[in-house]
Enzyme design. Structure first.
Site, mmCIF file in Angstrom:
data_model
loop_
_atom_site.group_PDB
_atom_site.id
_atom_site.type_symbol
_atom_site.label_atom_id
_atom_site.label_comp_id
_atom_site.label_asym_id
_atom_site.label_seq_id
_atom_site.Cartn_x
_atom_site.Cartn_y
_atom_site.Cartn_z
ATOM 1 N N HIS A 147 -39.164 70.294 41.148
ATOM 2 C CA HIS A 147 -39.908 69.676 42.002
ATOM 3 C C HIS A 147 -40.076 69.948 43.556
ATOM 4 O O HIS A 147 -40.694 70.183 44.104
ATOM 5 C CB HIS A 147 -40.252 68.323 41.720
ATOM 6 C CG HIS A 147 -41.246 67.361 42.515
ATOM 7 N ND1 HIS A 147 -42.294 66.606 41.831
ATOM 8 C CD2 HIS A 147 -41.370 66.997 43.730
ATOM 9 C CE1 HIS A 147 -42.974 66.068 42.847
ATOM 10 N NE2 HIS A 147 -42.344 66.306 44.008
ATOM 11 N N GLU A 148 -38.660 69.679 43.970
ATOM 12 C CA GLU A 148 -38.155 69.747 45.387
ATOM 13 C C GLU A 148 -38.150 71.326 45.687
ATOM 14 O O GLU A 148 -38.681 71.547 46.741
ATOM 15 C CB GLU A 148 -36.927 68.946 45.392
ATOM 16 C CG GLU A 148 -36.709 67.661 45.199
ATOM 17 C CD GLU A 148 -37.954 66.855 45.539
ATOM 18 O OE1 GLU A 148 -38.609 67.168 46.460
ATOM 19 O OE2 GLU A 148 -37.975 65.717 45.091
HETATM 20 O O1 GNR Z 1 -39.708 59.996 43.833
HETATM 21 C C1 GNR Z 1 -40.136 60.769 43.167
HETATM 22 N N1 GNR Z 1 -40.145 60.611 41.743
HETATM 23 C C2 GNR Z 1 -40.506 61.915 40.858
HETATM 24 C C3 GNR Z 1 -40.620 61.414 39.600
HETATM 25 C C4 GNR Z 1 -40.949 62.425 38.628
HETATM 26 C C5 GNR Z 1 -40.788 63.767 39.045
HETATM 27 C C6 GNR Z 1 -40.405 64.090 40.060
HETATM 28 C C7 GNR Z 1 -40.349 63.157 41.221
HETATM 29 S S1 GNR Z 1 -40.060 63.457 42.787
HETATM 30 C C8 GNR Z 1 -40.562 62.331 43.603
HETATM 31 C C9 GNR Z 1 -40.010 62.264 45.213
HETATM 32 C C10 GNR Z 1 -40.812 63.425 45.776
HETATM 33 O O2 GNR Z 1 -42.210 63.303 45.997
HETATM 34 N N2 GNR Z 1 -40.265 64.326 46.136
HETATM 35 O O3 GNR Z 1 -40.538 65.493 46.468
HETATM 36 NI NI NI Z 2 -42.836 65.504 45.996
#
Ligand code: GNR
Ligand code: NI
Length: 168
Positions: A135-136
Site C-alpha cells: 500500500h505504501e
Molecule cells: O493506517 C492504515 N491502515 C491500513 C489498513 C489496511 C491496509 C493498509 C493500511 S495503511 C493505512 C495508513 C496509510 O494510509 N498509509 O498510507
Molecule cells: Ni495510504
C-alpha cells in the site's frame, strides 16, 4: 519531546499522484522527516505513512503494525524482490478518511530497502505488514488504493470526501 505533526494530503488531491524520487543520502534532514512522519502516523493513528502523503516526493515509508505501536520500521528506496500468492484485505488510508474497501494484493513479499541509518536490509513479510508495504509503495508510485476499485465506487468516494472536507 516536541512533536511535529505534518499535514496529510487528502484524496483526490492531484499531488498524491506524484511519483517519488530515490533518496541519495540518508542525512539529518531525512532523519528529521522520519521522526516527523512517525509522530504524524502514531497521532493519526495509522499503521503506515508514505512521504507522498505529507507532500514530500521521495522514496520514504514508515510502518508500525505492532499492537503496542512501538516497533517503527523505516523503508528508504524500497524494492520488491519477490512476491507470491494473493490475499484480500480490507484497506483504509489516512488520505482517504472513513473509507474501507477490500483490495487483492500479493500474500508474501521479499523487500529490500535502506533503514534509518542508511543500511541495506532485506525482509520477508506476510499478512498486514505485507499489505501495508505494498500500500505504501503504491503511494510512492502516485497510486492510492481506491484506484483498484470500480470507477463508480471511486467517484462515490471522491464526492463523499470532497463534501466531508468542505463541511468540516
Ligand atoms: O493506517 C492504515 N491502515 C491500513 C489498513 C489496511 C491496509 C493498509 C493500511 S495503511 C493505512 C495508513 C496509510 O494510509 N498509509 O498510507
Ligand atoms: Ni495510504
Amino acid at each position: 519531546m516536541i512533536m511535529a505533526l505534518l499535514n496529510i494530503l487528502n484524496y483526490p488531491d492531484p499531488r498524491l499522484h506524484t511519483v517519488a524520487k530515490p533518496i541519495k543520502e540518508v542525512n539529518a534532514d531525512i532523519r528529521r522527516l522520519i521522526d516527523d512522519m512517525a509522530d504524524t502516523m502514531y497521532d493519526a493513528p495509522g499503521v503506515g505513512l508514505a512521504a507522498t502523503q505529507v507532500n514530500q516526493h521521495i522514496q520514504l515509508i514508515v510502518i508500525d503494525t505492532s499492537k503496542e505501536q512501538n516497533k517503527l520500521q523505516v523503508f528508504i528506496n524500497p524494492k520488491i524482490l519477490a512476491k507470491s500468492g494473493s490475499q484480500d484485505y480490507e484497506e483504509g488510508c489516512l488520505s482517504v478518511p472513513g473509507v474501507y474497501e477490500s483490495v487483492t494484493r500479493a500474500e508474501k513479499i521479499t523487500v529490500e530497502a535502506l533503514d534509518k541509518q542508511g543500511k541495506l536490509f532485506k525482509l520477508e513479510a506476510e499478512g498486514l505488514l505485507s499489505v501495508c508495504i505494498q500500500h505504501e509503495m503504491d503511494h510512492l508510485l502516485g497510486k492510492v488504493f481506491v484506484e483498484y476499485l470500480s470507477p463508480l465506487k471511486r467517484n462515490r468516494i471522491k464526492t463523499k470526501i470532497t463534501k466531508l472536507l468542505r463541511d468540516r
